[in-house]
Structure formats: C-alpha cells, structure tokens
Design a protein around this motif. Structure first.
Motif, short mmCIF file in Angstrom:
data_model
loop_
_atom_site.label_atom_id
_atom_site.label_comp_id
_atom_site.label_asym_id
_atom_site.label_seq_id
_atom_site.Cartn_x
_atom_site.Cartn_y
_atom_site.Cartn_z
N VAL A 200 8.02 22.05 1.06
CA VAL A 200 8.82 22.42 -0.10
C VAL A 200 10.12 21.60 -0.10
O VAL A 200 10.82 21.56 0.91
CB VAL A 200 9.17 23.93 -0.03
CG1 VAL A 200 9.99 24.36 -1.25
CG2 VAL A 200 7.91 24.78 0.08
N ALA A 201 10.41 20.97 -1.22
CA ALA A 201 11.70 20.29 -1.34
C ALA A 201 12.75 21.33 -1.73
O ALA A 201 12.50 22.15 -2.61
CB ALA A 201 11.62 19.20 -2.41
N VAL A 202 13.87 21.31 -1.04
CA VAL A 202 14.98 22.21 -1.39
C VAL A 202 16.25 21.41 -1.54
O VAL A 202 16.38 20.31 -0.98
CB VAL A 202 15.20 23.33 -0.33
CG1 VAL A 202 14.03 24.27 -0.25
CG2 VAL A 202 15.54 22.74 1.04
N GLU A 223 14.88 18.63 2.96
CA GLU A 223 16.17 18.96 2.32
C GLU A 223 16.70 17.72 1.62
O GLU A 223 16.84 16.67 2.24
CB GLU A 223 17.16 19.40 3.40
CG GLU A 223 16.75 20.68 4.10
CD GLU A 223 17.34 20.77 5.49
OE1 GLU A 223 16.85 20.05 6.41
OE2 GLU A 223 18.29 21.54 5.68
N VAL A 224 16.96 17.87 0.33
CA VAL A 224 17.46 16.72 -0.43
C VAL A 224 18.95 16.94 -0.69
O VAL A 224 19.34 17.92 -1.35
CB VAL A 224 16.70 16.58 -1.78
CG1 VAL A 224 17.12 15.31 -2.48
CG2 VAL A 224 15.19 16.61 -1.54
N ASP A 225 19.75 16.04 -0.16
CA ASP A 225 21.21 16.20 -0.26
C ASP A 225 21.67 16.16 -1.71
O ASP A 225 21.05 15.52 -2.56
CB ASP A 225 21.92 15.08 0.50
CG ASP A 225 21.83 15.31 1.99
OD1 ASP A 225 21.80 16.48 2.40
OD2 ASP A 225 21.77 14.32 2.74
N ALA A 226 22.80 16.80 -1.94
CA ALA A 226 23.44 16.72 -3.26
C ALA A 226 24.07 15.34 -3.41
O ALA A 226 24.53 14.74 -2.44
CB ALA A 226 24.50 17.80 -3.36
N GLY A 227 24.06 14.85 -4.65
CA GLY A 227 24.76 13.59 -4.94
C GLY A 227 26.24 13.87 -5.12
O GLY A 227 26.69 15.01 -4.96
N GLU A 235 17.17 11.16 -8.00
CA GLU A 235 16.31 10.02 -7.67
C GLU A 235 15.55 10.26 -6.38
O GLU A 235 14.35 10.03 -6.28
CB GLU A 235 17.14 8.73 -7.59
CG GLU A 235 17.25 8.02 -8.94
CD GLU A 235 15.97 8.14 -9.78
OE1 GLU A 235 14.90 7.69 -9.33
OE2 GLU A 235 16.01 8.73 -10.88
N LYS A 236 16.28 10.75 -5.37
CA LYS A 236 15.62 11.02 -4.07
C LYS A 236 14.55 12.10 -4.25
O LYS A 236 13.47 12.02 -3.68
CB LYS A 236 16.65 11.50 -3.05
CG LYS A 236 17.43 10.38 -2.44
CD LYS A 236 18.16 10.86 -1.21
CE LYS A 236 19.09 9.76 -0.71
NZ LYS A 236 20.33 10.25 -0.21
N LEU A 237 14.90 13.10 -5.04
CA LEU A 237 13.97 14.22 -5.24
C LEU A 237 12.68 13.75 -5.91
O LEU A 237 11.57 14.01 -5.42
CB LEU A 237 14.65 15.29 -6.10
CG LEU A 237 13.80 16.49 -6.46
CD1 LEU A 237 13.61 17.40 -5.24
CD2 LEU A 237 14.42 17.31 -7.58
N ALA A 245 4.97 13.74 -1.29
CA ALA A 245 5.47 14.21 0.02
C ALA A 245 5.72 15.71 0.02
O ALA A 245 5.92 16.31 1.08
CB ALA A 245 6.76 13.46 0.38
N VAL A 246 5.76 16.34 -1.15
CA VAL A 246 6.02 17.78 -1.21
C VAL A 246 5.04 18.45 -2.17
O VAL A 246 4.57 17.83 -3.13
CB VAL A 246 7.47 18.08 -1.69
CG1 VAL A 246 8.51 17.57 -0.71
CG2 VAL A 246 7.75 17.51 -3.08
N GLN A 247 4.77 19.71 -1.89
CA GLN A 247 3.89 20.46 -2.80
C GLN A 247 4.71 21.25 -3.83
O GLN A 247 4.19 21.62 -4.86
CB GLN A 247 3.01 21.46 -2.01
CG GLN A 247 1.80 20.87 -1.36
CD GLN A 247 2.15 20.02 -0.15
OE1 GLN A 247 2.88 20.46 0.73
NE2 GLN A 247 1.64 18.81 -0.12
N ALA A 248 5.96 21.52 -3.49
CA ALA A 248 6.76 22.36 -4.40
C ALA A 248 8.24 21.98 -4.33
O ALA A 248 8.69 21.37 -3.36
CB ALA A 248 6.59 23.83 -4.02
N PHE A 249 8.94 22.35 -5.37
CA PHE A 249 10.40 22.21 -5.41
C PHE A 249 10.96 23.60 -5.68
O PHE A 249 10.65 24.22 -6.70
CB PHE A 249 10.78 21.23 -6.53
CG PHE A 249 12.26 21.11 -6.78
CD1 PHE A 249 13.18 21.06 -5.73
CD2 PHE A 249 12.75 21.00 -8.08
CE1 PHE A 249 14.54 20.93 -5.97
CE2 PHE A 249 14.12 20.88 -8.33
CZ PHE A 249 15.01 20.84 -7.27
N LEU A 250 11.75 24.09 -4.73
CA LEU A 250 12.40 25.40 -4.88
C LEU A 250 13.87 25.13 -5.18
O LEU A 250 14.56 24.50 -4.38
CB LEU A 250 12.24 26.21 -3.59
CG LEU A 250 12.98 27.54 -3.50
CD1 LEU A 250 12.56 28.49 -4.60
CD2 LEU A 250 12.75 28.19 -2.13
#
Ligand SMILES: Cc1ncc(COP(=O)(O)O)c(C=O)c1O
Length: 474
Positions: A200-202, A223-227, A235-237, A245-250
């Motif tokens: 899960v991308a968070v 974990e995708v950092d804040a810009g 963009e990273k997300l 690379a991820v099944q979900a975005f929470l």
C-alpha cells in the motif's frame, strides 16, 4: 544526549554486523529464517524499533529479504538483483512499548492535552445531539428496540449522499454503509480489497493509526514523502502506480493528518486517472474534509473516479464520542457489508438518527462555519509560540484545516522519543514523530493539537518543550 543517540545508532549496526558474520561464515544458511523483530528485541535487549532497523539494514545491504507475513530470511546470492531501496515495500514495526502504553491511555493522565487531533467539547453541538437522542429515543422506540439490520439508517445515508454533491460526488445512498467511526470504515475497505502481503502506498508522514492498522492486517507499505507544498509527491506516487509496485493507495488527501494540507484538485484528477489506468485501489480517509478553512470544501479523490472508496465520519465535526462514520464504494459494497456484519454487525441506530436529524435540520452548516473559524483562530497562537520559543531552524506546518500542527526541530536536536518521555513525565502529551513512519525519518518531529484552545498552561508547556530542545543543541 548525542551519546545516547549514537549508542542507539551503533547498536543496530553492531547487531546487524553479528548477523552478517553468521551469514558469511555459514552459520546462517541462505533461505533460513532470521529471528523475528520480537525475538531479536528480547535476545539483544533492544526496542522493537531497533530490532526492525537491524533487519532492514540487513535487507538494504542485501543480506536478507523480507517475505510477506513470514518475516525476514537470509538472502540467496541472486538476491543482489533487487529494486532500489527507495521503492522497497516495508513491514511496519509495532509501536514501541512506551508509545503504545501512552496511546492506550489517551484520554487520561495528561495535564496538557496536545497529543490528540480533536477539540474541547465546547466546540461541538453536544447538547443538541443529546437532546435529539432523547427526543428520538422517545418518539421512535424502534431505534433501540429492534435489531440493527442492513447497512445503516436510510435517512442518514440520504443526508450524506445529498451533502456529497457539494464536494463533487454523486453517490447513491445504497452505496453507503454506516460504520462505528471512520477508522472502522478504513479497516473494512482495506480488508475488502487487499490480502496479506499486498503493498500500500501511503503519504509520509502517515497518521500512526493507519500505519498500525496496515501492520495488523499484514500489509506492507511504501511511504511517499510530501513535496515542498506539504502534500504527497504526486510524480513519485504515480510512478509507483505505473511500475505496478503497489496494489493500493491509502490517502488522507484533504487536510492531511499530520501535515494539514490538501492535494489540489488537478493533482487529484491526475492521481485518480493513473490509479485507474494501473488498477490501483484508492482508499480515502476524508474525515477532515469538512474542517478545511478555505472558501470551498476540497473535493475528495472520489470526485475524480467512481472507483475510489471514500471513508469519512463525524468524530471531528459533530462529536468525538458519537462514533458515527461511513464508507462509500461503488465496486465492493457487498463485500464491505458482509465484513461489517461479521465484525460489529451494525452501528447504533439512535446515534445515526440523531446525526441524520442534525444534518437534515440545517444546523450542521452553520455549526461547521463556526467550528472552522474557531479552529483557524486556535491554531494561530500555537504556531506563533512555537516559532517564537523554539530555536532557529525549527519548522512549523501551516495547516489548511483541522486541529494539528507538525513541528520539525532543527537537525541535531534531541531524539523525539526522549522529548516524548520528558514531556509525559511533566504531564504534557505530544504525538512523537517516529510513530508516523516505519523508520527514523521523523525522529526530530512531533505533532501538536490546537483543539483544546490556547491558555497559560499550554503557553508554559510550549516554553518547556522549547527549552528541552534548546538545551539539547548546546
Ligand atoms: C485521519 C484520521 N482518520 C480517522 C480518525 C478517527 O476517526 P473515527 O474517530 O471516526 O474513527 C482520525 C482521528 O484522529 C484521523 O486523524
């Protein structure tokens, strides 16, 4: 202080070195299981965080691989062809014991309450809700006297659907299920759509309850950092989506907890498009959407894709103790309803009826305007005091809604775990940064709540926190 941090720092390296040695000399064979976080913590008398860091170090240096639900294993030689570290899914460490204890007793034993993300009861229409409950309990005894059936109280679901139009969502009342708070809504959504080991991308920093929920469901995170603008680096997300690379975005895409920013609409549209094109499930926690200070309530991701699952509730707007949340999904409502039925079966009809009546009678919008005004006013003195009292280099978020501010102490300041313990001794509750990530990236940060208002005791608490910070830099 630096010595202590250095000690912690070198401790996981020492343990990792010992394990590497055992791998090199063949004591630990390829594919064999490494000790679990808990075993390692007990074996070496270190915290679970240090133990996990040890295992991650081994993973990063390609001596170990993490397997979903099973733990860490000694890597084979061909494990050298791994994805770069930045996109490695991660297991989530359990909270360290002291933080867990502290969170378990939230609501008691704290003189200065800066660790929550809600407000004093005077901010909420609690008397009105109480009155409505009394009236409705009396006039509609079936609300209490019959078994709770179905997916919720229809008039409430209709009110939620009606209000959603104003934030860009056309939702059928039938596609809404009422839950015990927003947290249950998110948990049901994750369980309905994902299986253990999924990634899960968070957004990072990420509200610690969501991280612990993912941990309990055996899900992994990236974990995708804040810009620089304070919301997720889009963009990273979306690159993660395209790479599968991820099944979900929470996401807490509106008035994020803890950063307080909302993802702009155009970016949400882009995220939703990319998620749909790459079959990424979107689960959105919009509990703070109604607290946004701006002229217009921000739209959720659901406004840009019918596939986004939307979760929200009334704990931050009507009453923290009301425990009424909801989830909307076009695609997986039956699965969600079945999971709800076999976990908590239903949600109190009387509470639902009282909230429905508050929404129906028109009092809610006037209340929201007042709540937003008060919150915006309460955050200001807290921000100013933090900027004034803390040493230069301290950064304080500028939230666009909600209750909390996020503070980054200058590099070299004391570890926030230490600040958290000192503060707790002094009866000051803070939410320490380390619980908002799977690693130590926020060990110099903390989150403070402005919801209980500004007074001398809070001012004194801020001075005290700032003094500990300054002393640690000497
Ligand atoms: C992002 C977020 N979601 C959900 C919740 C809790 O929601 P509820 O009390 O409705 O379960 C919180 C509480 O702080 C929160 O910050």
């Amino acid at each position: 202080m630096p010595d202590e941090r250095e000690n912690q720092h070198s401790r996981y390296r020492q343990i990792a070195e010992q394990i590497k040695q055992a791998i090199r000399n063949g004591t630990l064979l390829p594919d064999s299981r490494l000790p679990s976080v808990r075993t390692l913590a007990v074996q070496y008398s270190v915290s679970p965080t240090t133990a996990l860091k040890t295992l991650r170090t081994l993973e990063d240096e390609r001596f170990a691989v993490a397997k979903p639900k099973s733990g860490f294993f000694v890597a084979r030689r061909q494990a050298n062809i791994q994805a770069p570290r930045a996109v490695q899914p991660r297991l989530i460490a359990p909270l360290d014991e002291q933080t867990e204890m502290h969170l378990a007793i939230l609501g008691s034993e704290c003189r200065v309450r800066l660790d929550l993300a809600n407000g004093d009861s005077s901010l909420y229409p609690v008397k009105k809700i109480g009155l409505l409950m009394r009236q409705m309990g009396y006039s509609k005894p079936a609300l209490l006297g019959t078994t709770v059936k179905g997916t919720g109280y229809l008039p409430l679901k209709q009110e939620i659907a009606r209000r959603a139009i104003a934030y860009g969502c056309t939702i059928r009342a039938d596609d809404i299920l009422i839950t015990n708070g927003c947290i249950e809504a998110v948990s049901l959504s994750l369980r309905a759509t994902l299986k253990p080991g999924d990634v899960v991308a968070v957004e990072s920093p990420c509200y610690f309850v969501l991280l612990q929920m993912l941990h309990n469901l055996n899900l992994r995170v990236i974990e995708v950092d804040a810009g620089p603008e304070g919301y997720v680096d889009v963009e990273k997300l979306t690159a993660l989506f395209r790479r599968k690379a991820v099944q979900a975005f929470l996401t807490i895409s509106n008035v994020n907890n803890p950063l307080g920013k909302s993802i702009p609409n155009e970016q949400k549209a882009h995220i939703a498009r990319q998620a749909d094109e790459n079959d990424v499930i979107m689960i959105e926690d919009d509990i703070f959407g109604d607290t946004a200070f701006g002229e217009r309530r921000p739209f959720p991701l659901r406004a840009f894709s019918p596939n986004a699952i939307l979760c929200s509730g009334f704990s931050k707007t009507v009453a923290p103790g009301i425990r009424i949340g909801w989830v909307h999904s076009v695609n997986v409502m039956r699965k969600i309803a079945s999971l709800k039925y076999t976990s908590t079966m239903g949600t109190s009809m009387l509470s639902q009826a009282a909230v429905a009546e508050l929404l129906r009678s028109g009092g809610y919008d006037a209340h929201l305007r007042k709540l937003r005004r008060e919150l915006a006013a309460q955050i200001q003195p807290l921000r100013q005091a933090l900027l004034r009292e803390f040493p230069p280099g301290t950064r304080v978020s500028e939230p666009e809604g909600g209750y909390v501010v996020w503070v980054e102490m200058p590099r070299g300041a004391l570890n926030v775990r230490e600040l958290f313990l000192k503060a707790r001794e002094a009866g000051i509750g803070i939410a320490p940064g380390h619980i908002f990530a799977t690693d130590d990236r926020y060990d110099h940060c903390f989150r403070l709540n402005a919801g209980f208002g500004w007074n001398d005791e809070v001012a004194q608490a801020i001075r005290q926190l700032a003094q500990w910070c300054r002393e640690s830099l000497l």
